[in-house]
Structures are given as structure tokens and as C-alpha cells.
Scaffold this active site. Structure first.
Site: not given
Ligand code: PGA
Length: 259
Positions: A66, A135, A137, A142
Site C-alpha cells: 500500500d 481493527d 485490517h 479497513e
Molecule cells: P503496525 O501496523 O505493524 O505498525 O502495528 C500494522 C498494520 O497497520 O497493518
């Protein structure tokens, strides 16, 4: 789905690095890379193996999940800059072999189609590293993302923007929109490697692994994939109902069976 519970993040990183190393040593690998904090220790271990054990990425290609919409590729917080800084600039992966969705493209819909085609032209992703949001994702899909979505623009939840504000000067600087591989794009990869670290991810990991298949927890789409390895530390595993079974399975894993 194979769930591997390791005692801490160092052990998680070694397991992830073992899996990635296997692909890289087998021949020209197409790696799916994730940004965020979760894979950082794994990237450090992969860099160490490059420096100390001759692990070469010269034939590998990398595709990112992304990118923020509106950030130029050279912005320090663009995911293209982040992956170079945290991983690929420290190994012999050719910079021209690092691909990311162009979040600053003038026509984002066309860019999304181009990106999915570029993954397909490379022969598809061999192994995709994934973190998970609080959440549920994966990528930036999302909750309520279509389980068969392709690369497209998504709007971040306020929770995700707050989770990511630590990388920016202020919350106001965190973009609202992203270009992300869809859940259908991600699950086209032949092997999915989901990493979860820390108590803050325990609910999301439990929902993804043991909850119902539902767009409300986008990571639950992994339940439909034939080759998924979930590597978690004890804290991230703390809400898994079948944790004892996963440990038993690992303790009895046949020597010939790879991840
Ligand atoms: P993080 O983020 O590795 O910084 O916890 C994971 C994500 O948002 O997919």
C-alpha cells in the site's frame, strides 16, 4: 492455517526470516513486503543474514502492499521510502525491483489497475508478509472492505490514522486516503505470512484466526487461503481459544514438513 506461537518478538523474527530465506535461496523470488512496526525485527534479521551469511536478494523482486495518497514517492514517510530505509537499502535487492502503488499518480484508478497487472506480470507473489491493524485490517483494507477487492483507494479509519500518527509530526499530517492492494489481490499470493506482536493485537489476531469469516474483520479472509502461516508472540496469542492445540501441533510437526 498454521499458527506458530513464539515466546517473544526475536523468536518471531527468526521464524519469519527462516521462511523468507527459504524462498530467496530457492531462486528468483517475488516477495510481498509490508511496512509498519511489526515486520521491522524480521527485516533486521534478514539484513543480518545478508551481511553475515551471504543471503543474496539480487534476483528477488518486491511488491509493497500500500501507499499513502498524495505523498510523493520521495517523502520520508511514503512506504516506498520506508521500506528502502528499513530493509531494502541494506541488502543487494536492486532498487528498480521494488514496486509500490503510486499514491501520487494523477489517475489513481488507472494506477490501481496498472499495479495489479504489474504483480501478475511478475508471476504473482510467492510469499506475502502481512501485519494486522488493531481493527483487523491487512494492507489498508479497513473493516467492510470487499473480501474480493482489488487494488483501489480506501479511506483510513480515524483509529488507523491515530495508530500511524507516531510516524508524522502531527495527526493532521496523516493522509486520509491510501492506495492499497485489495483482499483479493493479497490472497492471490501463494503463501501468506501474517505477523502479530503484542497485547494490542491480541483481539485482532483472535478475530482473524478463530472468528467468523466477515468483512468486519478483513484479516479473516485468510481463512479461505490454502497456505497461511500466522507467527505471533505470546502476548498477541493471548486471546486464542485453541492456543494449546496450536502449540501441540508445532511440538509434533514432522521434521520433513516445512512452513
Ligand atoms: P503496525 O501496523 O505493524 O505498525 O502495528 C500494522 C498494520 O497497520 O497493518
Amino acid at each position: 492455517m498454521e499458527i506458530v506461537i513464539r515466546e517473544d518478538s526475536d523468536h518471531v523474527a527468526r521464524t519469519v526470516a527462516d521462511i523468507i530465506e527459504g524462498y530467496v535461496r530457492r531462486g528468483p523470488a517475488v516477495l510481498g513486503l509490508a511496512t509498519g512496526s511489526t515486520p521491522l525485527a524480521s527485516y533486521k534479521e534478514l539484513i543480518r543474514r545478508h551481511r553475515e551469511e551471504g543471503l543474496s536478494y539480487s534476483e528477488a523482486q518486491a511488491f509493497l502492499l500500500d501507499e499513502y495518497v498524495g505523498l510523493p514517492v520521495e517523502h520520508p514517510e511514503s512506504y516506498h521510502s520506508v521500506i528502502r530505509r528499513e530493509f531494502t537499502d541494506h541488502v543487494d535487492l536492486d532498487p528498480s525491483s521494488i514496486h509500490s502503488p503510486g499514491g501520487a499518480a494523477p489517475d489513481l484508478a488507472a494506477e490501481a489497475i496498472r499495479y495489479d497487472r504489474s504483480i501478475a506480470s511478475a508471476g504473482g507473489v510467492d510469499v506475502q508478509i502481512l501485519g494486522i491493524g488493531t481493527d483487523g485490517h491487512v494492507g489498508f483494507n479497513e473493516p467492510m472492505s470487499s473480501l474480493s477487492s482489488r487494488t483501489r483507494v480506501k479511506t483510513l479509519t480515524e483509529q488507523t490514522r491515530q495508530d500511524n500518527a507516531r510516524f508524522f509530526d502531527s495527526l493532521d499530517d496523516v493522509p486520509h486516503h491510501v492506495l492499497t492492494q485489495g483482499l483479493g489481490t493479497i490472497t492471490d499470493a501463494r503463501h501468506l505470512l501474517l505477523i502479530g506482536l503484542g497485547e494490542a493485537k491480541a483481539d485482532a489476531i483472535a478475530a482473524a484466526v478463530e472468528g467468523p469469516l466477515a468483512a468486519a474483520c478483513p484479516a479473516s479472509v485468510l481463512q479461505l487461503h490454502p497456505h497461511v502461516t500466522v507467527v505471533v508472540d505470546e502476548a498477541a496469542a493471548s486471546r486464542l481459544k485453541f492456543a494449546d492445540y496450536y502449540r501441540h501441533t508445532l511440538d509434533n510437526k514432522p521434521a520433513w514438513q516445512a512452513f
